[in-house]
Design a protein around this motif. Structure first.
Motif, PDB file in Angstrom:
ATOM      1  N   GLN A 202       0.823  -1.212   0.000  1.00 32.21           N
ATOM      2  CA  GLN A 202       0.000   0.000   0.000  1.00 32.21           C
ATOM      3  C   GLN A 202       0.857   1.262   0.000  1.00 32.21           C
ATOM      4  OE1 GLN A 202      -2.372  -0.859   3.523  1.00 32.21           O
ATOM      5  NE2 GLN A 202      -4.184  -1.259   2.284  1.00 32.21           N
ATOM      6  N   SER A 203       2.070   1.180   0.541  1.00 34.19           N
ATOM      7  CA  SER A 203       2.940   2.357   0.629  1.00 34.19           C
ATOM      8  C   SER A 203       3.659   2.691  -0.667  1.00 34.19           C
ATOM      9  CB  SER A 203       3.994   2.147   1.734  1.00 34.19           C
ATOM     10  OG  SER A 203       5.008   1.236   1.314  1.00 34.19           O
ATOM     11  N   LEU A 204       3.647   1.771  -1.635  1.00 37.96           N
ATOM     12  CA  LEU A 204       4.363   2.002  -2.888  1.00 37.96           C
ATOM     13  C   LEU A 204       3.761   3.187  -3.639  1.00 37.96           C
ATOM     14  CD1 LEU A 204       4.813  -1.677  -4.144  1.00 37.96           C
ATOM     15  CD2 LEU A 204       6.526  -0.216  -3.039  1.00 37.96           C
ATOM     16  N   ALA A 205       4.615   4.050  -4.144  1.00 33.65           N
ATOM     17  CA  ALA A 205       4.145   5.234  -4.872  1.00 33.65           C
ATOM     18  C   ALA A 205       3.384   4.847  -6.132  1.00 33.65           C
ATOM     19  CB  ALA A 205       5.326   6.141  -5.216  1.00 33.65           C
ATOM     20  N   SER A 206       3.799   3.752  -6.757  1.00 33.87           N
ATOM     21  CA  SER A 206       3.087   3.240  -7.929  1.00 33.87           C
ATOM     22  C   SER A 206       3.203   1.722  -7.913  1.00 33.87           C
ATOM     23  CB  SER A 206       3.657   3.807  -9.232  1.00 33.87           C
ATOM     24  OG  SER A 206       5.010   3.414  -9.397  1.00 33.87           O
ATOM     25  N   ARG A 207       2.220   1.076  -8.500  1.00 37.33           N
ATOM     26  CA  ARG A 207       2.193  -0.379  -8.561  1.00 37.33           C
ATOM     27  C   ARG A 207       1.849  -0.803  -9.975  1.00 37.33           C
ATOM     28  NH1 ARG A 207      -0.215   0.879  -3.693  1.00 37.33           N
ATOM     29  NH2 ARG A 207      -2.191   1.184  -4.798  1.00 37.33           N
ATOM     30  N   ARG A 208       2.709  -1.565 -10.563  1.00 36.82           N
ATOM     31  CA  ARG A 208       2.423  -2.131 -11.879  1.00 36.82           C
ATOM     32  C   ARG A 208       1.327  -3.196 -11.771  1.00 36.82           C
ATOM     33  NH1 ARG A 208       6.827  -6.027 -14.820  1.00 36.82           N
ATOM     34  NH2 ARG A 208       5.525  -6.843 -16.513  1.00 36.82           N
ATOM     35  N   TYR A 209       1.437  -4.035 -10.740  1.00 33.03           N
ATOM     36  CA  TYR A 209       0.505  -5.142 -10.572  1.00 33.03           C
ATOM     37  C   TYR A 209      -0.615  -4.783  -9.604  1.00 33.03           C
ATOM     38  CZ  TYR A 209       3.830  -8.344 -12.824  1.00 33.03           C
ATOM     39  OH  TYR A 209       4.660  -8.968 -13.721  1.00 33.03           O
ATOM     40  N   THR A 210      -1.728  -5.478  -9.751  1.00 34.92           N
ATOM     41  CA  THR A 210      -2.770  -5.529  -8.734  1.00 34.92           C
ATOM     42  C   THR A 210      -2.416  -6.665  -7.775  1.00 34.92           C
ATOM     43  OG1 THR A 210      -4.501  -4.605 -10.143  1.00 34.92           O
ATOM     44  CG2 THR A 210      -5.215  -6.049  -8.346  1.00 34.92           C
ATOM     45  N   TYR A 211      -2.620  -6.425  -6.475  1.00 39.23           N
ATOM     46  CA  TYR A 211      -2.253  -7.415  -5.459  1.00 39.23           C
ATOM     47  C   TYR A 211      -3.512  -7.954  -4.790  1.00 39.23           C
ATOM     48  CZ  TYR A 211       2.597  -6.166  -6.099  1.00 39.23           C
ATOM     49  OH  TYR A 211       3.840  -5.972  -6.656  1.00 39.23           O
ATOM     50  N   ARG A 212      -3.602  -9.282  -4.751  1.00 39.14           N
ATOM     51  CA  ARG A 212      -4.729  -9.964  -4.122  1.00 39.14           C
ATOM     52  C   ARG A 212      -4.211 -10.684  -2.867  1.00 39.14           C
ATOM     53  NH1 ARG A 212      -9.723 -12.664  -6.464  1.00 39.14           N
ATOM     54  NH2 ARG A 212      -9.042 -11.678  -8.423  1.00 39.14           N
ATOM     55  N   PHE A 213      -4.745 -10.306  -1.704  1.00 35.10           N
ATOM     56  CA  PHE A 213      -4.365 -10.918  -0.436  1.00 35.10           C
ATOM     57  C   PHE A 213      -5.588 -11.606   0.163  1.00 35.10           C
ATOM     58  CE2 PHE A 213      -1.645  -7.174  -0.935  1.00 35.10           C
ATOM     59  CZ  PHE A 213      -0.382  -7.660  -0.629  1.00 35.10           C
ATOM     60  N   ILE A 214      -5.443 -12.854   0.600  1.00 35.80           N
ATOM     61  CA  ILE A 214      -6.552 -13.504   1.288  1.00 35.80           C
ATOM     62  C   ILE A 214      -6.047 -14.199   2.559  1.00 35.80           C
ATOM     63  CG2 ILE A 214      -7.861 -13.843  -0.837  1.00 35.80           C
ATOM     64  CD1 ILE A 214      -7.224 -16.866  -0.606  1.00 35.80           C
ATOM     65  N   ILE A 215      -6.898 -14.194   3.582  1.00 31.71           N
ATOM     66  CA  ILE A 215      -6.668 -14.923   4.827  1.00 31.71           C
ATOM     67  C   ILE A 215      -7.849 -15.868   4.995  1.00 31.71           C
ATOM     68  CG2 ILE A 215      -6.371 -14.774   7.321  1.00 31.71           C
ATOM     69  CD1 ILE A 215      -5.185 -12.017   6.967  1.00 31.71           C
ATOM     70  N   VAL A 216      -7.580 -17.166   4.974  1.00 34.97           N
ATOM     71  CA  VAL A 216      -8.630 -18.175   4.931  1.00 34.97           C
ATOM     72  C   VAL A 216      -8.349 -19.256   5.974  1.00 34.97           C
ATOM     73  CG1 VAL A 216      -9.103 -17.833   2.465  1.00 34.97           C
ATOM     74  CG2 VAL A 216      -7.383 -19.506   3.172  1.00 34.97           C
ATOM     75  N   PRO A 217      -9.353 -20.062   6.331  1.00 34.37           N
ATOM     76  CA  PRO A 217      -9.054 -21.315   7.019  1.00 34.37           C
ATOM     77  C   PRO A 217      -8.428 -22.290   6.030  1.00 34.37           C
ATOM     78  CG  PRO A 217     -11.408 -21.102   6.659  1.00 34.37           C
ATOM     79  CD  PRO A 217     -10.798 -19.814   6.229  1.00 34.37           C
TER      80      PRO A 217
END
Length: 435
Positions: A202-217
Motif C-alpha cells: 500500500q505504501s508504494l508510490a506506484s504499482r504495476r501489478y494488482t495485489y490480491r491478499f486472502i486470509i482463509v481457514p
C-alpha cells in the motif's frame, strides 16, 4: 534494525492466546485484530452447508472450555491452561467415564512425551482431549469426570480478502491461513507477515501489478474462496476463473517466523514466474535455502496447484511445516519465533515484490556499448580496478537485448535483482533502455 519484525512479533503476541479453528468466533476475532492494522480488508461469511466444488462448508464450531477432573475434584488438564488440550471440533460432552473409556478419547505424541499435540476431527463428529504422554501416564484412577463446553451448529465460514489495485489487471497473489489455535510459527507467522506486506504494498508510490491478499481457514477456506463469485467488481466470474485469467505469480505464506532456514515448495512443474522469482531472491538472500518439490506440498498450494485450477503459486517458509520438530505441538510457542526471524521473511518478500514490479524485458536504445562515462555512469579514467564496481551495469547492458527479463539477466550475470533495479533506473533516466 528489526522495526517491522518487532511489529509482526507484537501482533503475534496479541493473537497467540485465541483459540481458532476452521470456523467460529476465534477466527473472526483474530481476523478483526488484523483488520485493525489493514481496515480495507473485507470479511466474507459463507453459510454452513454451501457446496464448494466437491466439498461442503461444515457446521460452525465454538468452544468455551473443557477439562478432565478426578473423582476428588482435582483438575488433571484444563483448556484454559492450553487450548490444544481439547480435540479440535469436539462435540460437547459432560459425563463420568472409566479410565479405559477416557483413554479411547486421549491423543498424545509418544515420541515427544513432554509436548501436547494439535489434533482435529473436522469432518467426523467425536470428542477428545490432547495431552502430553507424561500426563497420560499419570491417569491411574478408575474414573474421571470429563467436560467439553462447545457448540457445533449451523453457522458460517469466514475469510478475509483485500485487493490493492495497480496500473494493470495482472495480479500477484498472497494467501495465508488463520485457523489453528495457539501455535506461533505454524499459525501466526504467516498472517503477521501478510499484514506487514500489505502495508508495504500500500505504501508504494506506484504499482504495476494488482495485489490480491486472502486470509482463509486452511484447505476448506481456499477451496471455498476459489469457488465463490468474485467480489472484485471487474467481472461476474468466480474467483477461480478470474484468477486463472489474471494471476501471474502467487505465494502461500506459512511457518515464516523462526530463525533456522528458508525454504520453498515449488509449483507442479517448477516453471512459473513464482518459482523463478522466489528461487532468485532466496539464492542471493540465503544460498543454503531448501527447495521442495510440489510432491512435498501440504498447505493451500495443494488447492492452487491442483488439476483444474493450475495457478502459479509457490509456498514460502522458513522451517517448512512437517519438517521441524515442534510442528503441530505445544512447543510451537512464542519462543520459537522471533522479530529477527519474521524480519528476515519480510525482507525476502519485499525483495520478491520489488523484483516482480521491475521484471520486464529491457532493450538497449543504442547499438554497441553506450558511452556511460559522458553520462556520469562510468569512470572517465581507465585503470586496473577502477571499473569493477560498474561491471554489473556493463553486464546488464549486454543482456538487455529484449530476450531476457530482469530475473533472467540476474540469473545469468550473478547479480541480485535488488542490485539491478538501481541500474535500471539510471539507464531509464538517461533513456538508454526501453521495454
Amino acid at each position: 534494525m528489526n522495526a517491522t519484525g518487532d511489529y509482526m512479533y507484537g501482533l503475534a503476541e496479541r493473537l497467540f492466546p485465541i483459540c481458532r479453528s476452521i470456523t467460529g468466533n476465534g477466527f473472526r476475532q483474530s481476523l478483526e485484530m488484523i483488520r485493525e492494522q489493514v481496515p480495507e480488508m473485507k470479511v466474507f461469511e459463507v453459510p454452513s452447508g454451501t457446496e464448494v466444488f466437491d466439498w461442503t462448508v461444515p457446521r460452525e464450531w465454538n468452544i468455551r472450555g473443557g477439562w478432565i477432573k478426578n473423582m476428588q475434584g482435582e483438575t488433571i488438564i484444563d483448556f484454559r491452561d492450553c487450548n490444544l488440550h481439547v480435540l479440535g471440533y469436539s462435540v460437547p460432552v459432560h459425563q463420568t467415564v472409566s479410565r479405559e473409556e477416557l483413554l479411547e478419547h486421549v491423543y498424545t505424541q509418544p515420541e515427544q512425551p513432554d509436548w501436547i499435540p494439535y489434533v482435529t476431527s473436522y469432518y467426523k463428529e467425536r470428542w477428545g482431549f490432547c495431552m502430553s504422554e507424561r500426563q497420560k501416564q499419570q491417569l491411574t484412577d478408575e474414573e474421571y469426570e470429563v467436560c467439553i463446553d462447545s457448540t457445533l451448529e449451523d453457522g458460517s465460514l469466514t475469510y478475509g480478502e483485500l485487493i490493492v489495485p495497480g496500473e494493470t489487471d495482472e495480479e500477484i497473489f498472497f494467501s495465508t491461513y488463520l485457523c489453528h489455535p495457539s501455535m506461533a510459527n505454524n499459525e501466526l507467522s504467516g498472517p503477521c507477515l501478510m499484514t506487514a506486506l500489505i502495508r508495504y504494498v500500500q505504501s508504494l508510490a506506484s504499482r504495476r501489478y494488482t495485489y490480491r491478499f486472502i486470509i482463509v481457514p486452511e484447505t476448506i477456506g481456499s477451496i471455498t474462496y476459489l469457488s465463490r463469485p468474485s467480489a472484485s467488481g471487474r467481472s461476474q466470474a468466480t474467483n477461480l476463473t478470474e484468477m486463472q485469467q489474471h494471476v501471474k505469480a502467487g505465494f502461500v505464506l506459512s511457518c515464516v517466523g523462526d530463525d533456522r532456514t528458508y525454504s520453498m515448495v515449488s509449483t507442479k512443474y517448477e516453471d512459473t514466474l513464482a518459482d523463478r522469482v522466489l528461487q532468485n531472491v532466496l539464492r542471493y538472500h540465503y544460498p543454503d535455502y531448501i527447495r521442495y518439490s510440489f510432491m512435498k506440498r501440504a498447505s493451500d498450494e495443494r488447492q492452487y496447484g491442483s488439476a483444474g485450477v493450475g495457478l502459479p503459486v509457490c509456498a514460502f517458509c522458513r522451517s517448512k511445516y512437517h519438517e521441524y520438530p515442534e510442528y503441530h505441538t505445544s512447543a510451537d510457542d512464542m519462543t520459537l519465533i522471533s522479530p529477527e526471524g519474521l524480519q528476515g521473511s519480510y525482507d525476502v518478500m519485499v525483495k520478491v515484490v520489488n523484483a516482480l514490479e521491475h521484471n520486464r524485458y529491457y532493450r538497449m536504445t543504442v547499438p554497441c556499448e553506450p558511452q556511460l562515462g559522458k553520462r556520469g555512469l562510468y569512470p572517465t579514467i581507465s585503470q586496473k580496478g577502477t571499473y569493477a564496481a560498474f561491471r554489473a551495469m556493463q553486464h546488464f547492458t549486454a543482456y538487455a537485448d529484449g530476450r531476457n527479463d530482469l530475473i533472467a539477466i540476474s540469473d545469468i550475470i550473478g547479480t541480485p535483482v535488488d542490485q539491478l533495479i538501481p541500474i535500471v533506473r539510471k539507464l531509464q533516466e538517461h533513456q538508454l533502455i526501453t521495454v
